[in-house]
Design an enzyme around this catalytic site. Structure first.
Site, PDB file in Angstrom:
ATOM      1  CE1 TYR A  76     -24.590  76.157  10.355  1.00 26.60           C
ATOM      2  CE2 TYR A  76     -22.853  77.511   9.406  1.00 26.60           C
ATOM      3  CZ  TYR A  76     -23.498  77.002  10.513  1.00 26.60           C
ATOM      4  OH  TYR A  76     -23.073  77.336  11.776  1.00 26.60           O
TER       5      TYR A  76
ATOM      6  CB  ALA B 165     -29.655  80.251   3.408  1.00 29.10           C
ATOM      7  CB  SER B 166     -29.935  78.175   8.314  1.00 25.23           C
ATOM      8  OG  SER B 166     -28.628  77.915   8.821  1.00 25.23           O
ATOM      9  CE  LYS B 167     -26.035  78.647  12.691  1.00 27.45           C
ATOM     10  NZ  LYS B 167     -26.546  78.494  14.066  1.00 27.45           N
TER      11      LYS B 167
ATOM     12  CB  SER C 254     -22.495  67.364  21.102  1.00 28.60           C
ATOM     13  OG  SER C 254     -21.523  67.639  20.135  1.00 28.60           O
ATOM     14  N   GLY C 255     -20.378  69.560  21.913  1.00 29.98           N
ATOM     15  CA  GLY C 255     -19.739  70.773  21.393  1.00 29.98           C
ATOM     16  C   GLY C 255     -20.003  72.040  22.181  1.00 29.98           C
TER      17      GLY C 255
ATOM     18  CG  ASN D 152     -11.929  70.671  18.308  1.00 28.75           C
ATOM     19  OD1 ASN D 152     -12.585  69.907  17.587  1.00 28.75           O
ATOM     20  ND2 ASN D 152     -10.934  70.258  19.046  1.00 28.75           N
TER      21      ASN D 152
ATOM     22  CB  SER E 225     -25.443  83.840  14.786  1.00 30.17           C
ATOM     23  OG  SER E 225     -25.373  84.091  13.424  1.00 30.17           O
TER      24      SER E 225
ATOM     25  N   GLY F  75     -29.442  71.888  22.472  1.00 33.02           N
ATOM     26  CA  GLY F  75     -28.285  71.215  21.875  1.00 33.02           C
ATOM     27  C   GLY F  75     -27.113  71.147  22.843  1.00 33.02           C
TER      28      GLY F  75
ATOM     29  CG  ASP G 151     -36.536  66.886  16.862  1.00 31.41           C
ATOM     30  OD1 ASP G 151     -36.094  67.925  16.332  1.00 31.41           O
ATOM     31  OD2 ASP G 151     -36.637  65.804  16.260  1.00 31.41           O
TER      32      ASP G 151
HETATM   33  N1  LIG Z   1     -18.381  74.312  15.384  1.00 31.20           N
HETATM   34  C1  LIG Z   1     -18.288  75.408  14.673  1.00 31.20           C
HETATM   35  O1  LIG Z   1     -17.252  75.636  13.992  1.00 31.20           O
HETATM   36  C2  LIG Z   1     -19.402  76.415  14.688  1.00 31.20           C
HETATM   37  C3  LIG Z   1     -19.133  77.700  14.177  1.00 31.20           C
HETATM   38  C4  LIG Z   1     -20.154  78.649  14.176  1.00 31.20           C
HETATM   39  C5  LIG Z   1     -21.403  78.352  14.693  1.00 31.20           C
HETATM   40  N2  LIG Z   1     -21.650  77.102  15.181  1.00 31.20           N
HETATM   41  C6  LIG Z   1     -23.004  76.814  15.694  1.00 31.20           C
HETATM   42  O2  LIG Z   1     -22.914  76.335  17.018  1.00 31.20           O
HETATM   43  C7  LIG Z   1     -24.069  75.541  17.309  1.00 31.20           C
HETATM   44  C8  LIG Z   1     -23.627  74.252  17.978  1.00 31.20           C
HETATM   45  O3  LIG Z   1     -22.852  73.505  17.084  1.00 31.20           O
HETATM   46  P1  LIG Z   1     -21.603  72.623  17.564  1.00 31.20           P
HETATM   47  O4  LIG Z   1     -20.425  73.114  16.837  1.00 31.20           O
HETATM   48  O5  LIG Z   1     -21.559  72.530  19.025  1.00 31.20           O
HETATM   49  O6  LIG Z   1     -22.010  71.220  16.892  1.00 31.20           O
HETATM   50  P2  LIG Z   1     -22.251  69.774  17.549  1.00 31.20           P
HETATM   51  O7  LIG Z   1     -21.103  69.413  18.408  1.00 31.20           O
HETATM   52  O8  LIG Z   1     -22.589  68.901  16.390  1.00 31.20           O
HETATM   53  O9  LIG Z   1     -23.545  69.972  18.462  1.00 31.20           O
HETATM   54  C9  LIG Z   1     -24.817  70.209  17.896  1.00 31.20           C
HETATM   55  C10 LIG Z   1     -25.873  70.136  18.977  1.00 31.20           C
HETATM   56  O10 LIG Z   1     -27.131  70.469  18.372  1.00 31.20           O
HETATM   57  C11 LIG Z   1     -28.082  69.488  18.731  1.00 31.20           C
HETATM   58  N3  LIG Z   1     -29.089  69.304  17.689  1.00 31.20           N
HETATM   59  C12 LIG Z   1     -28.910  69.107  16.376  1.00 31.20           C
HETATM   60  N4  LIG Z   1     -30.099  68.989  15.761  1.00 31.20           N
HETATM   61  C13 LIG Z   1     -31.043  69.140  16.721  1.00 31.20           C
HETATM   62  C14 LIG Z   1     -32.459  69.149  16.729  1.00 31.20           C
HETATM   63  N5  LIG Z   1     -33.181  68.962  15.605  1.00 31.20           N
HETATM   64  N6  LIG Z   1     -33.126  69.330  17.900  1.00 31.20           N
HETATM   65  C15 LIG Z   1     -32.422  69.498  19.028  1.00 31.20           C
HETATM   66  N7  LIG Z   1     -31.080  69.491  19.109  1.00 31.20           N
HETATM   67  C16 LIG Z   1     -30.402  69.325  17.945  1.00 31.20           C
HETATM   68  C17 LIG Z   1     -27.296  68.222  18.989  1.00 31.20           C
HETATM   69  O11 LIG Z   1     -28.001  67.465  19.963  1.00 31.20           O
HETATM   70  P3  LIG Z   1     -28.600  65.993  19.750  1.00 31.20           P
HETATM   71  O12 LIG Z   1     -27.958  65.406  18.516  1.00 31.20           O
HETATM   72  O13 LIG Z   1     -28.220  65.297  21.016  1.00 31.20           O
HETATM   73  O14 LIG Z   1     -30.051  66.215  19.614  1.00 31.20           O
HETATM   74  C18 LIG Z   1     -26.008  68.765  19.589  1.00 31.20           C
HETATM   75  O15 LIG Z   1     -26.125  68.893  20.984  1.00 31.20           O
HETATM   76  C19 LIG Z   1     -24.807  75.342  15.978  1.00 31.20           C
HETATM   77  O16 LIG Z   1     -25.911  76.229  15.915  1.00 31.20           O
HETATM   78  C20 LIG Z   1     -23.760  75.744  14.943  1.00 31.20           C
HETATM   79  O17 LIG Z   1     -24.343  76.223  13.759  1.00 31.20           O
HETATM   80  C21 LIG Z   1     -20.687  76.119  15.183  1.00 31.20           C
END
Ligand SMILES: NC(=O)c1ccc[n+]([C@@H]2O[C@H](COP(=O)([O-])OP(=O)(O)OC[C@H]3O[C@@H](n4cnc5c(N)ncnc54)[C@H](OP(=O)(O)O)[C@@H]3O)[C@@H](O)[C@H]2O)c1
Length: 275
Positions: free
Chosen positions: A145, A147-149, A14-15, A179, A131, A11, A53
């Site tokens: 969500y 539950a998954s974490k 992004s982000g 963010n 996580s 992943g 994926d």
């Molecule tokens: N943002 C928050 O506030 C926050 C807080 C706590 C934890 N997290 C965790 O941080 C992690 C990253 O999230 P983010 O905030 O960076 O969100 P994001 O900007 O939406 O990025 C999500 C990333 O996951 C990838 N992804 C999604 N489904 C996928 C799949 N089936 N196979 C492969 N790649 C997949 C996307 O890549 P593609 O779409 O290019 O495949 C993207 O690169 C997640 O596990 C999230 O639960 C986020």
């Protein structure tokens, strides 16, 4: 810098994943990032993108085989790919829950299983699970969500003990609101889209959450912690990446009776009372 490592970040388009890949590549490591659609965004300098994926066994196996063919070994896996599914639990059908777990739980399971044979053979490796503070607190209307974490953490605690004899460390990173594109990518369960019973409360709770995410610290804050966990000789099992208020919430959860803490969480996400 310490020794350059071969690192896989899922992943990374992004982000948080993109920030982790960028920071680690900037530190001189060899970084492979993954996305379902590698053509969609230009990766950071020095990051090689692989198509993966995490919902598909063959896709995960193929990407890890490509990495091993190119680099010959893998030192660090960062399981980061994930998304949030919103909706009341009553509006979460088993198929919705499966969809959430397929990415956020079975995804990391698949990637762990794909890299472990190489790590065991090397006699060393590090697995970093991204996580969430949502693994500590059940957040209303984000039950799937959470539950998954929660499940990811249970699996990771067990894995950590199982692979320790092979020189492999498992680390959990728990970010608070950060963010990223996460709120925009959030999906709703099928029933929640037309639910009359929970719609107003669910929309409000998710809007409160999305506002906090947009206002959260930049994704590089999590990336810095990941870098620390990779560099540490003896990494901690868990690293929390939280604001002072989020840290206070973690402490409150430990100290307060369950019903009192639940009341606080409910109030944070509750619809404002009509005047
Ligand atoms: N943002 C928050 O506030 C926050 C807080 C706590 C934890 N997290 C965790 O941080 C992690 C990253 O999230 P983010 O905030 O960076 O969100 P994001 O900007 O939406 O990025 C999500 C990333 O996951 C990838 N992804 C999604 N489904 C996928 C799949 N089936 N196979 C492969 N790649 C997949 C996307 O890549 P593609 O779409 O290019 O495949 C993207 O690169 C997640 O596990 C999230 O639960 C986020």
């Amino acid at each position: 810098m310490a020794e350059a490592k071969i690192i896989l970040v899922t992943g990374a388009s992004s982000g948080i994943g993109a920030a982790i890949a960028k920071r680690l590549a900037g530190e001189g490591h060899t970084v492979f990032g993954t996305s379902r659609n590698t053509g969609s965004a230009a990766p950071a300098d020095g990051v090689r993108m692989l198509t993966m994926d995490v919902r598909r066994d063959d896709s995960v196996a193929q990407a890890v085989a490509q990495l091993l063919a190119a680099a010959g070994r893998i030192d660090v896996l960062v399981n980061n790919a994930g998304f949030g599914l919103a909706g009341a639990i009553e509006d979460t059908a088993p198929d919705d829950m499966r969809r959430q777990l397929e990415t956020n739980l079975l995804g990391p399971l698949r990637v762990c299983q794909a890299v472990l044979p190489a790590m065991r053979e090397q006699g060393r490796g590090r697995i970093i699970q991204i996580s969430s503070l949502g693994a500590r607190v059940g957040i209303p209307f984000q039950g799937a969500y959470c539950a998954s974490k929660f499940a990811l953490e249970g699996m990771s605690e067990a894995l950590s003990i199982e692979v320790k004899p092979f020189g492999i460390d498992v680390v959990m990173i728990e970010p608070g609101d950060t963010n990223s594109n996460f709120p925009n990518a959030r999906e709703w369960t099928e029933a929640a889209k037309s639910s009359a019973i929970y719609a107003a409360r669910a929309r409000h709770a998710v809007a409160v959450m999305a506002k906090a995410e947009h206002a959260g610290p930049p994704a590089d804050k999590v990336a810095r912690l990941v870098s620390r966990a990779i560099a540490a000789k003896r990494p901690k099992l868990r690293y929390v990446c939280a604001t002072p208020i989020e840290r206070a919430a973690i402490t409150a959860r430990r100290l307060l009776p369950g019903r009192v803490f639940e009341g606080v969480v409910g109030a944070v996400y509750a619809l404002p009372k009509a005047k």
